[in-house]
Every structure is written in structure tokens, then in C-alpha cells.
Design a protein around this motif. Structure first.
Motif, PDB file in Angstrom:
ATOM      1  N   TRP A   1      13.081  -3.078  -9.108  1.00  0.00           N
ATOM      2  CA  TRP A   1      13.751  -4.198  -9.636  1.00  0.00           C
ATOM      3  C   TRP A   1      15.337  -4.448  -9.131  1.00  0.00           C
ATOM      4  O   TRP A   1      15.761  -3.880  -9.866  1.00  0.00           O
ATOM      5  CB  TRP A   1      13.488  -4.467 -10.984  1.00  0.00           C
ATOM      6  CG  TRP A   1      10.933  -3.949 -10.751  1.00  0.00           C
ATOM      7  CD1 TRP A   1      10.703  -4.863 -10.565  1.00  0.00           C
ATOM      8  CD2 TRP A   1      11.222  -3.120 -11.327  1.00  0.00           C
ATOM      9  NE1 TRP A   1       9.216  -3.889 -11.384  1.00  0.00           N
ATOM     10  CE2 TRP A   1       9.207  -3.097 -11.572  1.00  0.00           C
ATOM     11  CE3 TRP A   1      10.966  -1.223 -11.411  1.00  0.00           C
ATOM     12  CZ2 TRP A   1       8.615  -2.009 -12.130  1.00  0.00           C
ATOM     13  CZ3 TRP A   1       9.958  -0.471 -11.607  1.00  0.00           C
ATOM     14  CH2 TRP A   1       8.736  -1.234 -11.473  1.00  0.00           C
ATOM     15  N   PRO A   2      15.366  -4.891  -9.270  1.00  0.00           N
ATOM     16  CA  PRO A   2      15.094  -6.454  -8.586  1.00  0.00           C
ATOM     17  C   PRO A   2      15.471  -6.297  -6.364  1.00  0.00           C
ATOM     18  O   PRO A   2      16.096  -5.459  -6.295  1.00  0.00           O
ATOM     19  CB  PRO A   2      15.833  -7.592  -8.669  1.00  0.00           C
ATOM     20  CG  PRO A   2      17.445  -7.152  -9.156  1.00  0.00           C
ATOM     21  CD  PRO A   2      17.190  -5.920  -9.910  1.00  0.00           C
TER      22      PRO A   2
ATOM     23  N   TRP B   1      10.690  -8.355  -9.578  1.00  0.00           N
ATOM     24  CA  TRP B   1      11.325  -8.242 -10.913  1.00  0.00           C
ATOM     25  C   TRP B   1      10.531  -8.004 -11.848  1.00  0.00           C
ATOM     26  O   TRP B   1       9.459  -8.387 -11.639  1.00  0.00           O
ATOM     27  CB  TRP B   1      12.412  -9.970 -11.061  1.00  0.00           C
ATOM     28  CG  TRP B   1      11.208 -11.058 -11.315  1.00  0.00           C
ATOM     29  CD1 TRP B   1      10.211 -11.989 -11.056  1.00  0.00           C
ATOM     30  CD2 TRP B   1      11.014 -11.894 -12.732  1.00  0.00           C
ATOM     31  NE1 TRP B   1       9.261 -11.818 -11.030  1.00  0.00           N
ATOM     32  CE2 TRP B   1      10.212 -12.613 -13.106  1.00  0.00           C
ATOM     33  CE3 TRP B   1      11.505 -11.904 -13.824  1.00  0.00           C
ATOM     34  CZ2 TRP B   1       9.718 -13.366 -13.220  1.00  0.00           C
ATOM     35  CZ3 TRP B   1      11.016 -12.655 -14.819  1.00  0.00           C
ATOM     36  CH2 TRP B   1      10.239 -13.948 -14.936  1.00  0.00           C
TER      37      TRP B   1
ATOM     38  N   ILE C   1      19.133 -12.833 -11.522  1.00  0.00           N
ATOM     39  CA  ILE C   1      17.962 -14.651 -11.405  1.00  0.00           C
ATOM     40  C   ILE C   1      19.062 -15.870 -11.632  1.00  0.00           C
ATOM     41  O   ILE C   1      18.386 -16.685 -10.593  1.00  0.00           O
ATOM     42  CB  ILE C   1      16.941 -14.470 -13.001  1.00  0.00           C
ATOM     43  CG1 ILE C   1      15.872 -13.032 -12.337  1.00  0.00           C
ATOM     44  CG2 ILE C   1      16.668 -15.659 -13.222  1.00  0.00           C
ATOM     45  CD1 ILE C   1      14.940 -13.640 -13.669  1.00  0.00           C
TER      46      ILE C   1
ATOM     47  N   ASP D   1      11.103 -12.203  -4.604  1.00  0.00           N
ATOM     48  CA  ASP D   1      11.444 -11.291  -5.230  1.00  0.00           C
ATOM     49  C   ASP D   1      10.901 -11.028  -6.244  1.00  0.00           C
ATOM     50  O   ASP D   1      10.479 -11.434  -6.561  1.00  0.00           O
ATOM     51  CB  ASP D   1      12.706 -13.111  -5.847  1.00  0.00           C
ATOM     52  CG  ASP D   1      13.684 -11.824  -7.021  1.00  0.00           C
ATOM     53  OD1 ASP D   1      14.100 -11.485  -6.237  1.00  0.00           O
ATOM     54  OD2 ASP D   1      13.334 -12.316  -8.053  1.00  0.00           O
TER      55      ASP D   1
ATOM     56  N   HIS E   1       6.445 -11.229 -10.209  1.00  0.00           N
ATOM     57  CA  HIS E   1       6.287 -10.078 -11.009  1.00  0.00           C
ATOM     58  C   HIS E   1       5.423  -9.141 -11.532  1.00  0.00           C
ATOM     59  O   HIS E   1       4.218  -9.135 -11.350  1.00  0.00           O
ATOM     60  CB  HIS E   1       6.377 -10.851 -12.392  1.00  0.00           C
ATOM     61  CG  HIS E   1       6.992 -10.219 -14.060  1.00  0.00           C
ATOM     62  ND1 HIS E   1       5.536  -9.222 -14.729  1.00  0.00           N
ATOM     63  CD2 HIS E   1       8.075 -10.513 -14.367  1.00  0.00           C
ATOM     64  CE1 HIS E   1       6.233  -8.734 -15.291  1.00  0.00           C
ATOM     65  NE2 HIS E   1       7.413  -9.679 -16.280  1.00  0.00           N
TER      66      HIS E   1
ATOM     67  N   CYS F   1      17.695  -7.300 -13.110  1.00  0.00           N
ATOM     68  CA  CYS F   1      16.858  -8.956 -12.293  1.00  0.00           C
ATOM     69  C   CYS F   1      17.495  -9.677 -13.538  1.00  0.00           C
ATOM     70  O   CYS F   1      17.344 -11.214 -13.278  1.00  0.00           O
ATOM     71  CB  CYS F   1      15.377  -9.191 -12.932  1.00  0.00           C
ATOM     72  SG  CYS F   1      14.200  -7.006 -12.307  1.00  0.00           S
TER      73      CYS F   1
END
Length: 557
Positions: free
Chosen positions: A373-374, A298, A309, A296, A330, A305
């Protein structure tokens, strides 16, 4: 390899030609015509070539290497632009005042024909123009800029850059030669050479002043971009792919068909170049062998994001004992998101317990060819990507694929019940887009182009839809604006919810429909909710920030 280079050169030439006839070049055309062309009839027939050559050389070098150069030096990011403006101003004065010209000539006294007003002076003028000349960021220029900013400069990127510069130079040279031709044929230009020189100097000074105060932006903004269709067609030629970037065909195809079940998207790219791991016992990557893995992408201050989450965390908590793993890669969007402590604090605030990989150098991002993102990449137990989800939403589809892949890996397993997390993805087709406040991306600022520096602003009489304005004293940087004195932001929005990404210690005061609410702010930059309601409406929000607070962007829901 040779075919790729030929393709890149052709793309660069066409992209440059499109840029050279676009509305973005209009502010420099009077200088090219008078100083590059009309003056060439008196100071030398080669002057138009020198001016355009200087422009092409400096623009290419600064576009490709400027970011890397300034990153290596303790200098503000707009140093090159300001240096170019100063040189333009001095050259304009020199054209009008012989004594100033004599002073500027002294450093070149030992160089043959090294006169500021001669052909060599034309090259210097071109260098200054190239430092401040910013054409439309079409697909070719965007690819060049990204390559320069990330340091991925190879022979192919250089070839694309040179071809782009040549393509841009061709229409500008035609215009300069036209100016010289007019000057040679029109008696007034021949008989009033001193007047032409003064006029040329005045135009150069005028351009420098207009660029300093962003007056040229009004011209560029108000004239329709008649080259937009050409740029769109060029984008389909695949500049990024020609440079070796972008997603693989399989991943791109899976992203387009994300609403289906498991697909064959090819082998999973490597998770590499990670600077630090969070939420892992020994600070390193966990073993992924035989597991179904969700990668994922983010960023902790990204509101999109933050809405996604809870779903990712719920999947991890529900299925981690069934052979499922999540890796939150990240990849920072802002400079403050490079700081591990800020990411760790954001991870804790958002309740993330799965492993987080800090991809500060964009290594894993580039391995996947990711662009948003995401973004989720679901990998089966034998290492094949089976599902790609870009952006928010479609959570039921993603969870369905997770369950299918887990059962394929462990046919005898009994899975827990599916998760039940509310989907807060905005459903309206129209809403105010993400609004960046820093100078680098403030494309919805009502005052035209927002530039770096400290100054005092005032609200306009009328604020257009989906734009913002400033009041009071602000210090403007590339990514954020810092409140100094009586600092306010006015925003004309269309949304259900409004969030402000802000950092520092102080107070935010938000006024909407006559109601004022204050919020205490402290710590690393984070998103604060300024408005939350069930129905989308258009309105005007006024926000004041206490001195020292830094505002990055508004996002909406």
C-alpha cells in the motif's frame, strides 16, 4: 504439476533444514536433548523419534490450520500457544513428581504403553512443543502462514508444509539422538536416572516459564542470525511463485521500470470479489469500456496512502471528463478496516470522490499479485496495463503516462493543464520505520516480545533508537493496545513528522522537548498528527492516552 510439487518439496526441505539450525530453535534444544534424548536411554530407544514426530505434526497443523480454526471459533488467537504451555508445565511436573505422573496416566490407562513418561508420552511432549515452537519466519514459513491465514490451502501448500516440517525435524532429531547417545555412554546418566528425570522435568518447566514471560526472545534477538544469507538465497528460488502467487513477470518488470513511459505489462487482471462499492450512484461498478483506468490499492489508515491520495484525487477531478476513471481498491491491513462504515468515513474525510471498491477478501489484491500500500496500476483504453507504480512518489511520471494514454485513445482531445499538487513523499534515506503497537507485529518493542493480555508496564532506563516502550496498564491485542490506567508510550524516533493511528473517544497528550500538547480523539480509528516540522531530527516522544483509547501504530514522514 509433478515438477512444481518436486520443486516445492525441495524448497520446503531446504527451508526446514535452515530453520532447524537457526537461532530460533535454541530455546527448545535443551528439552530435545534431555527429555527427548537423554530420557530415551531409560524409557525407550524410540523416544527421540516420538518427541520430534509430535513436534513436527503439531507445528505443521497449527501453522497451516490454526488461523482458520480459531477464526471459526469464538476463542482468542493465542489459545493454542497457552494450551501448549500448560501441557508443557504439566509434563515437566509429571517428570519430577510420580504422583502427578500417575494422575496424568489415568486417561491413557486402557491404551497399551500409554504412559506419560514412555514413548507415547514423548509424542505428547512433542505436540506441546510444536504448539509453542515458533521458528524464524523465513520465506517458506511466510508463504505457508499466508496460505493458511487466507484459506488458500491446496495440495501444493500441504506438500510444502510437510516438506518444511520434515526438514526442520531432521536437525532436531540429530540433536535428540545425540542426547540419547551421551546418556547411554556416560555413566552418570546411567546411574542417576532419577536425577536425569528431575533435571529433564526442570528444563521443561523452565522452558514453559521462559516462553510465558518471553525470556527466550532475548536469546533469539541477541544471537546474530547466521542463517540470514541462506534464507535470502532461498527467497530467490521463488516460493510464492511456486505456489502460484506473486505478480506476473510482466507486471513485476513494469514495476521495476516505473520511471519510464508507457510499457507493455500485459492484460489487466480482473477487479472481482468486491463486497461493496462506495461513491457510485447505484452501489456497483461503473462502466470502464474505452476508458483509461487507474487502479489504486490503498487502506484508509495508511499514512503512505494518505499522502498519495491528493494526487490521485487531483488526477480524477482533472481528467474524468477526458475519458479517465479511478478505482480505489480498499484492501484492509487492520481488522477495523474491514468495516464498511469505517471505510466510508475515511473516504469522506480524505475527500475521495472517485469509486471505491471494498476488497475485504483480498480477491482483487491477489488477482494483481499486489504486495503493498499504496500501489497504482494504469490501464489503457483497450484493457492493457501500461504502468505500475509501487509506493509513494514519481507522481509526475504517472501523470505523464495518464496524459499519453488519454491522447492515444482520443487523438483529437485537448487535455487540461497538468495538476499541481505538492509531493510530500519523505525524501530522507533514513528514518524510523512504521512502528506497530499490537502484539502480532510489534517488532520494535524495547521489552523484547510483546504478548497479548492485560498488565502493567514501566519504562526502561534507556530506550534504544527507533524503539518504543510502555508504561502504566495496557490491554494488548494482536493489532492494537488499549489504554487502561496511566497508560503511556515512549518512542525514540528519527523523523520530520509523526502520526499515531488511534481510535475511540478520549484525549491524547504528547510531550516533546518539554512542550505538551493535547488532542481530542473520537470515532473510528484514524491517523492523528503529533509532530510536523521541516527538518528531520532524532528525539524522544512521550504520549499518554486516556482510558479506552486504542493505539495501532506510529508512522513517520
Amino acid at each position: 504439476m509433478e515438477a512444481v510439487l518436486i520443486t516445492l518439496v525441495l524448497i520446503g526441505l531446504v527451508g526446514g533444514l535452515i530453520t532447524g539450525i537457526s537461532p530460533c530453535v535454541l530455546p527448545v534444544l535443551p528439552v530435545i536433548f534431555l527429555s527427548g534424548g537423554a530420557q530415551g536411554a531409560r524409557t525407550g530407544r524410540g523416544r527421540p523419534y516420538f518427541v520430534v514426530a509430535g513436534l513436527a505434526v503439531s507445528f505443521s497443523v497449527f501453522t497451516l490450520l490454526g488461523t482458520l480454526l480459531l477464526s471459526a471459533l469464538p476463542l482468542p488467537k493465542d489459545t493454542i500457544r497457552w494450551a501448549g504451555l500448560v501441557v508443557l508445565l504439566l509434563l515437566g511436573i509429571a517428570m519430577m513428581v510420580p504422583r502427578v505422573e500417575a494422575l496424568l496416566e489415568r486417561p491413557f490407562a486402557r491404551i497399551p504403553q500409554g504412559r506419560v513418561g514412555s514413548e507415547h508420552g514423548g509424542f505428547v511432549l512433542g505436540l506441546a512443543l510444536g504448539a509453542v515452537y515458533v521458528p524464524c519466519a523465513g520465506p517458506v514459513l511466510a508463504a505457508i502462514t499466508v496460505a493458511g491465514a487466507t484459506g488458500t490451502i491446496g495440495g501444493e501448500t500441504v506438500a510444502l508444509t510437510v516438506a518444511f516440517a520434515v526438514g526442520t525435524a531432521i536437525p532436531l532429531l540429530v540433536f535428540a539422538l545425540a542426547g540419547r547417545g551421551v546418556a547411554e555412554r556416560v555413566r552418570a546418566f546411567r546411574n542417576q536416572q532419577r536425577g536425569v528425570r528431575i533435571a529433564a522435568g526442570a528444563v521443561v518447566i523452565g522452558l514453559a516459564i521462559a516462553l510465558t514471560f518471553n525470556v527466550t526472545d532475548v536469546l533469539q534477538r541477541d544471537i546474530p542470525d547466521y542463517t540470514a544469507g541462506l534464507n535470502a538465497a532461498l527467497n530467490k528460488a521463488g516460493t510464492t511463485k511456486a505456489l502460484g502467487g506473486g505478480q506476473s513477470a510482466a507486471l513485476a518488470q513494469c514495476a521495476e521500470n516505473a520511471d519510464t513511459g508507457p510499457q507493455d505489462c500485459g492484460p489487466a487482471p480482473a477487479i472481482s470479489g468486491i463486497q461493496k462499492w462506495l461513491n457510485t450512484p447505484d452501489g456497483s461498478a461503473a462502466s470502464l469500456k474505452g476508458k483509461v483506468v487507474l487502479v489504486d490499492f490503498w487502506a484508509y489508515s495508511c499514512i503512505n496512502c494518505q499522502r498519495a491520495i491528493p494526487h490521485v484525487q487531483a488526477w480524477y477531478s482533472t481528467y474524468k471528463n477526458s475519458g479517465f476513471e479511478v478505482i480505489g481498491v480498499h484492501t484492509p491491513e487492520y481488522a477495523f478496516e474491514h468495516v464498511p462504515g469505517n471505510v466510508a468515513a475515511g473516504t469522506k474525510r480524505l475527500g475521495i470522490t472517485y469509486p471505491v471498491a471494498l476488497d475485504n477478501k483480498y480477491t482483487t489484491w491477489n488477482n494483481f499479485g499486489n504486495q503493498s500500500w499504496p500501489a497504482d496500476y494504469l490501464i489503457d483504453a483497450i484493457g492493457q496495463v501500461r504502468h505500475v507504480g509501487i509506493g509513494e512518489g514519481e507522481y509526475d511520471t504517472t501523470e505523464s503516462v495518464i496524459r499519453q494514454l488519454l491522447l492515444a485513445a482520443h487523438p483529437a482531445a485537448t487535455l487540461p493543464q497538468p495538476t499541481r499538487v505538492a509531493d510530500t513523499t519523505p525524501t530522507s534515506a533514513m528514518q524510523t520505520p512504521e512502528t506497530y503497537l499490537g502484539a502480532a507485529r510489534a517488532n520494535t518493542y524495547a521489552g523484547g516480545r510483546l504478548t497479548s493480555g492485560s498488565r502493567t508496564f514501566s519504562y526502561p532506563d534507556a530506550l534504544p533508537d527507533d524503539q518504543f516502550a510502555l508504561a502504566g496498564t495496557w490491554s494488548v491485542a494482536d493489532e492494537a493496545i488499549t489504554a487502561k490506567k496511566e497508560s503511556g508510550i515512549e518512542l525514540n524516533y528519527l523523523a520530520d513528522d509523526i502520526y499515531l493511528d488511534v481510535g475511540g473517544t478520549g484525549t491524547i497528550t504528547a510531550t516533546l522537548n518539554g512542550k505538551t500538547t493535547s488532542y481530542k480523539v473520537s470515532g473510528a480509528p484514524n491517523i492523528y498528527t503529533l509532530l510536523h516540522r521541516k527538518n528531520q531530527q532524532r528525539g524522544k516522544l512521550t504520549v499518554t492516552l486516556s482510558p479506552g483509547l486504542q493505539a495501532y501504530s506510529f508512522t513517520f514522514g
